[in-house]
Write a protein that holds these residues in place. Structure first.
Motif, PDB file in Angstrom:
ATOM      1  N   ARG A  96     -76.163 -42.851 -35.969  1.00  9.00           N
ATOM      2  CA  ARG A  96     -77.423 -43.174 -36.649  1.00  9.00           C
ATOM      3  C   ARG A  96     -77.719 -42.164 -37.762  1.00  9.00           C
ATOM      4  NH1 ARG A  96     -80.193 -43.101 -32.299  1.00  9.00           N
ATOM      5  NH2 ARG A  96     -81.197 -41.095 -32.591  1.00  9.00           N
ATOM      6  N   PHE A  97     -77.625 -40.886 -37.446  1.00  7.38           N
ATOM      7  CA  PHE A  97     -77.941 -39.833 -38.405  1.00  7.38           C
ATOM      8  C   PHE A  97     -76.984 -39.873 -39.601  1.00  7.38           C
ATOM      9  CE2 PHE A  97     -77.707 -35.638 -40.280  1.00  7.38           C
ATOM     10  CZ  PHE A  97     -79.038 -35.248 -40.346  1.00  7.38           C
ATOM     11  N   HIS A  98     -75.699 -39.955 -39.309  1.00  4.80           N
ATOM     12  CA  HIS A  98     -74.697 -39.853 -40.365  1.00  4.80           C
ATOM     13  C   HIS A  98     -74.614 -41.093 -41.253  1.00  4.80           C
ATOM     14  CE1 HIS A  98     -73.677 -36.325 -38.062  1.00  4.80           C
ATOM     15  NE2 HIS A  98     -72.979 -35.911 -39.097  1.00  4.80           N
ATOM     16  N   LEU A  99     -74.862 -42.277 -40.696  1.00  3.05           N
ATOM     17  CA  LEU A  99     -74.823 -43.478 -41.533  1.00  3.05           C
ATOM     18  C   LEU A  99     -75.926 -43.476 -42.589  1.00  3.05           C
ATOM     19  CD1 LEU A  99     -73.830 -46.438 -39.187  1.00  3.05           C
ATOM     20  CD2 LEU A  99     -72.487 -45.363 -41.013  1.00  3.05           C
ATOM     21  N   GLU A 100     -76.981 -42.734 -42.352  1.00  4.57           N
ATOM     22  CA  GLU A 100     -78.070 -42.624 -43.334  1.00  4.57           C
ATOM     23  C   GLU A 100     -77.707 -41.694 -44.492  1.00  4.57           C
ATOM     24  OE1 GLU A 100     -81.123 -44.090 -43.514  1.00  4.57           O
ATOM     25  OE2 GLU A 100     -80.541 -45.332 -41.802  1.00  4.57           O
ATOM     26  N   ARG A 101     -76.631 -40.904 -44.347  1.00  3.92           N
ATOM     27  CA  ARG A 101     -76.323 -39.849 -45.316  1.00  3.92           C
ATOM     28  C   ARG A 101     -74.836 -39.777 -45.654  1.00  3.92           C
ATOM     29  NH1 ARG A 101     -79.826 -38.953 -41.508  1.00  3.92           N
ATOM     30  NH2 ARG A 101     -81.761 -37.856 -41.930  1.00  3.92           N
ATOM     31  N   PRO A 102     -74.205 -40.849 -46.079  1.00  2.00           N
ATOM     32  CA  PRO A 102     -72.748 -40.799 -46.282  1.00  2.00           C
ATOM     33  C   PRO A 102     -72.298 -39.774 -47.326  1.00  2.00           C
ATOM     34  CG  PRO A 102     -73.655 -42.842 -47.154  1.00  2.00           C
ATOM     35  CD  PRO A 102     -74.756 -42.163 -46.394  1.00  2.00           C
ATOM     36  N   GLU A 103     -73.072 -39.587 -48.397  1.00  2.00           N
ATOM     37  CA  GLU A 103     -72.669 -38.612 -49.407  1.00  2.00           C
ATOM     38  C   GLU A 103     -72.742 -37.193 -48.852  1.00  2.00           C
ATOM     39  OE1 GLU A 103     -73.895 -40.895 -53.531  1.00  2.00           O
ATOM     40  OE2 GLU A 103     -75.350 -39.536 -52.615  1.00  2.00           O
ATOM     41  N   ALA A 104     -73.824 -36.879 -48.161  1.00  2.00           N
ATOM     42  CA  ALA A 104     -73.971 -35.538 -47.576  1.00  2.00           C
ATOM     43  C   ALA A 104     -72.877 -35.269 -46.552  1.00  2.00           C
ATOM     44  CB  ALA A 104     -75.350 -35.395 -46.934  1.00  2.00           C
ATOM     45  N   VAL A 105     -72.535 -36.292 -45.777  1.00  2.00           N
ATOM     46  CA  VAL A 105     -71.478 -36.141 -44.763  1.00  2.00           C
ATOM     47  C   VAL A 105     -70.143 -35.888 -45.436  1.00  2.00           C
ATOM     48  CG1 VAL A 105     -70.202 -37.345 -42.943  1.00  2.00           C
ATOM     49  CG2 VAL A 105     -72.689 -37.530 -43.045  1.00  2.00           C
ATOM     50  N   PHE A 106     -69.835 -36.652 -46.469  1.00  2.00           N
ATOM     51  CA  PHE A 106     -68.574 -36.469 -47.185  1.00  2.00           C
ATOM     52  C   PHE A 106     -68.463 -35.039 -47.704  1.00  2.00           C
ATOM     53  CE2 PHE A 106     -66.011 -36.386 -51.025  1.00  2.00           C
ATOM     54  CZ  PHE A 106     -64.844 -36.990 -50.597  1.00  2.00           C
ATOM     55  N   ILE A 107     -69.523 -34.566 -48.336  1.00  2.00           N
ATOM     56  CA  ILE A 107     -69.507 -33.202 -48.883  1.00  2.00           C
ATOM     57  C   ILE A 107     -69.380 -32.176 -47.769  1.00  2.00           C
ATOM     58  CG2 ILE A 107     -70.911 -31.472 -50.099  1.00  2.00           C
ATOM     59  CD1 ILE A 107     -72.049 -33.916 -51.726  1.00  2.00           C
ATOM     60  N   ALA A 108     -70.119 -32.363 -46.682  1.00  2.00           N
ATOM     61  CA  ALA A 108     -70.109 -31.400 -45.577  1.00  2.00           C
ATOM     62  C   ALA A 108     -68.734 -31.251 -44.946  1.00  2.00           C
ATOM     63  CB  ALA A 108     -71.127 -31.804 -44.517  1.00  2.00           C
ATOM     64  N   TYR A 109     -67.929 -32.295 -44.991  1.00  2.00           N
ATOM     65  CA  TYR A 109     -66.600 -32.235 -44.378  1.00  2.00           C
ATOM     66  C   TYR A 109     -65.486 -31.972 -45.381  1.00  2.00           C
ATOM     67  CZ  TYR A 109     -68.474 -33.464 -39.892  1.00  2.00           C
ATOM     68  OH  TYR A 109     -69.173 -33.415 -38.723  1.00  2.00           O
ATOM     69  N   MET A 110     -65.582 -32.548 -46.567  1.00  2.00           N
ATOM     70  CA  MET A 110     -64.476 -32.467 -47.518  1.00  2.00           C
ATOM     71  C   MET A 110     -64.554 -31.280 -48.473  1.00  2.00           C
ATOM     72  SD  MET A 110     -62.680 -34.855 -46.396  1.00  2.00           S
ATOM     73  CE  MET A 110     -61.369 -34.767 -47.594  1.00  2.00           C
ATOM     74  N   GLU A 111     -65.712 -30.678 -48.621  1.00  2.00           N
ATOM     75  CA  GLU A 111     -65.845 -29.605 -49.596  1.00  2.00           C
ATOM     76  C   GLU A 111     -65.913 -28.212 -48.975  1.00  2.00           C
ATOM     77  OE1 GLU A 111     -65.207 -30.073 -52.579  1.00  2.00           O
ATOM     78  OE2 GLU A 111     -65.527 -32.201 -52.883  1.00  2.00           O
ATOM     79  N   LEU A 112     -65.661 -28.108 -47.692  1.00  2.00           N
ATOM     80  CA  LEU A 112     -65.637 -26.786 -47.054  1.00  2.00           C
ATOM     81  C   LEU A 112     -64.661 -25.848 -47.756  1.00  2.00           C
ATOM     82  CD1 LEU A 112     -65.723 -27.762 -43.284  1.00  2.00           C
ATOM     83  CD2 LEU A 112     -67.443 -26.405 -44.486  1.00  2.00           C
ATOM     84  N   ARG A 113     -63.559 -26.403 -48.209  1.00  2.00           N
ATOM     85  CA  ARG A 113     -62.512 -25.589 -48.848  1.00  2.00           C
ATOM     86  C   ARG A 113     -62.991 -24.930 -50.137  1.00  2.00           C
ATOM     87  NH1 ARG A 113     -61.696 -30.913 -49.932  1.00  2.00           N
ATOM     88  NH2 ARG A 113     -61.445 -31.480 -52.111  1.00  2.00           N
ATOM     89  N   ASN A 114     -64.067 -25.454 -50.724  1.00  2.00           N
ATOM     90  CA  ASN A 114     -64.564 -24.920 -51.990  1.00  2.00           C
ATOM     91  C   ASN A 114     -65.675 -23.888 -51.826  1.00  2.00           C
ATOM     92  OD1 ASN A 114     -62.979 -26.196 -54.074  1.00  2.00           O
ATOM     93  ND2 ASN A 114     -63.841 -28.112 -53.321  1.00  2.00           N
ATOM     94  N   LEU A 115     -66.030 -23.582 -50.600  1.00  2.00           N
ATOM     95  CA  LEU A 115     -67.057 -22.567 -50.368  1.00  2.00           C
ATOM     96  C   LEU A 115     -66.468 -21.171 -50.492  1.00  2.00           C
ATOM     97  CD1 LEU A 115     -68.865 -24.093 -47.265  1.00  2.00           C
ATOM     98  CD2 LEU A 115     -69.809 -23.886 -49.574  1.00  2.00           C
ATOM     99  N   THR A 116     -67.264 -20.242 -50.979  1.00  2.00           N
ATOM    100  CA  THR A 116     -66.854 -18.840 -50.971  1.00  2.00           C
ATOM    101  C   THR A 116     -66.789 -18.389 -49.513  1.00  2.00           C
ATOM    102  OG1 THR A 116     -69.141 -18.088 -51.109  1.00  2.00           O
ATOM    103  CG2 THR A 116     -67.940 -18.347 -53.205  1.00  2.00           C
ATOM    104  N   PRO A 117     -66.075 -17.324 -49.204  1.00  2.00           N
ATOM    105  CA  PRO A 117     -65.966 -16.888 -47.803  1.00  2.00           C
ATOM    106  C   PRO A 117     -67.317 -16.677 -47.116  1.00  2.00           C
ATOM    107  CG  PRO A 117     -64.311 -15.777 -49.117  1.00  2.00           C
ATOM    108  CD  PRO A 117     -65.185 -16.547 -50.085  1.00  2.00           C
ATOM    109  N   GLY A 118     -68.271 -16.079 -47.807  1.00  2.00           N
ATOM    110  CA  GLY A 118     -69.587 -15.849 -47.191  1.00  2.00           C
ATOM    111  C   GLY A 118     -70.317 -17.154 -46.887  1.00  2.00           C
TER     112      GLY A 118
END
Length: 195
Positions: A96-118
């Motif tokens: 329920r929660f994630h279907l309301e936010r597909p863009e946020a979910v995509f970013i939260a899972y696929m863009e981890l690699r682009n975060l600085t270490p901190g």
């Protein structure tokens, strides 16, 4: 640089975040420039720095907001005591929660690699809190003899991946409603741990 006429921080700031989220989800963080975000919002590129120090901060803020919202919503969710019913409720909540936010979910899972270490460390700690909530359900169910799970951590990660995958294929107006999908996934989650 002066703010564009009619620009207000309480309006423009959220528009900057919404545009960044949309563009990051469509094109990927690395492919999106601050100029593209500014053009989407309708402000000068330099004006973006009134709302965020840089693109990395914007990405981290989007991920932090998503995880904060997820953890707050889970904390507010009424969960049954029985481990099997609790796992089913968790699965329904997640869908329920994630279907309301597909863009946020995509970013939260696929863009981890682009975060600085901190930033990665901070976001990963929040993700771990969510995983820990599911793992606690699996441990309780295993201890009660309701689940057969040889490794609760592995089962946690597998279940989250299965549940989150819904956001990649679900389309409104298909043959199954969101509630149908949530019910089926809840049943699959329980069966996957031997309930």
């Amino acid at each position: 640089m002066a703010r564009k006429t009619g620009s207000h921080s309480e309006i423009t700031g959220p528009r900057v975040r919404a545009a960044a989220q949309r563009l990051f989800a469509q094109h990927g963080f690395a492919a999106v420039s601050m100029r593209q975000i500014a053009a989407e919002v309708g402000v000068q590129a330099g004006a973006l720095y009134l709302y965020t120090p840089d693109k990395q901060s914007l990405l981290a803020e989007l991920m932090t907001d998503h995880m904060h919202d997820l953890l707050a919503a889970l904390a507010a969710e009424s969960m049954p005591a029985d481990p099997v019913a609790r796992l089913a409720a968790f699965a329904r909540f997640h869908i329920r929660f994630h279907l309301e936010r597909p863009e946020a979910v995509f970013i939260a899972y696929m863009e981890l690699r682009n975060l600085t270490p901190g930033n990665f460390t901070r976001i990963e700690a929040m993700r771990r809190q969510y995983e820990d909530a599911l793992e606690a359900i699996l441990r309780a169910g295993t201890a009660a003899g309701a689940f057969r799970v040889p490794d609760t951590k592995l089962a946690t990660l597998a279940l989250i991946a299965m549940l989150t995958g819904v956001t990649t294929w679900y389309r409104e107006g298909g043959r199954l409603t969101r509630a149908d999908v949530a019910d089926i996934y809840a049943d699959m989650a329980c069966k996957s741990v031997g309930a």
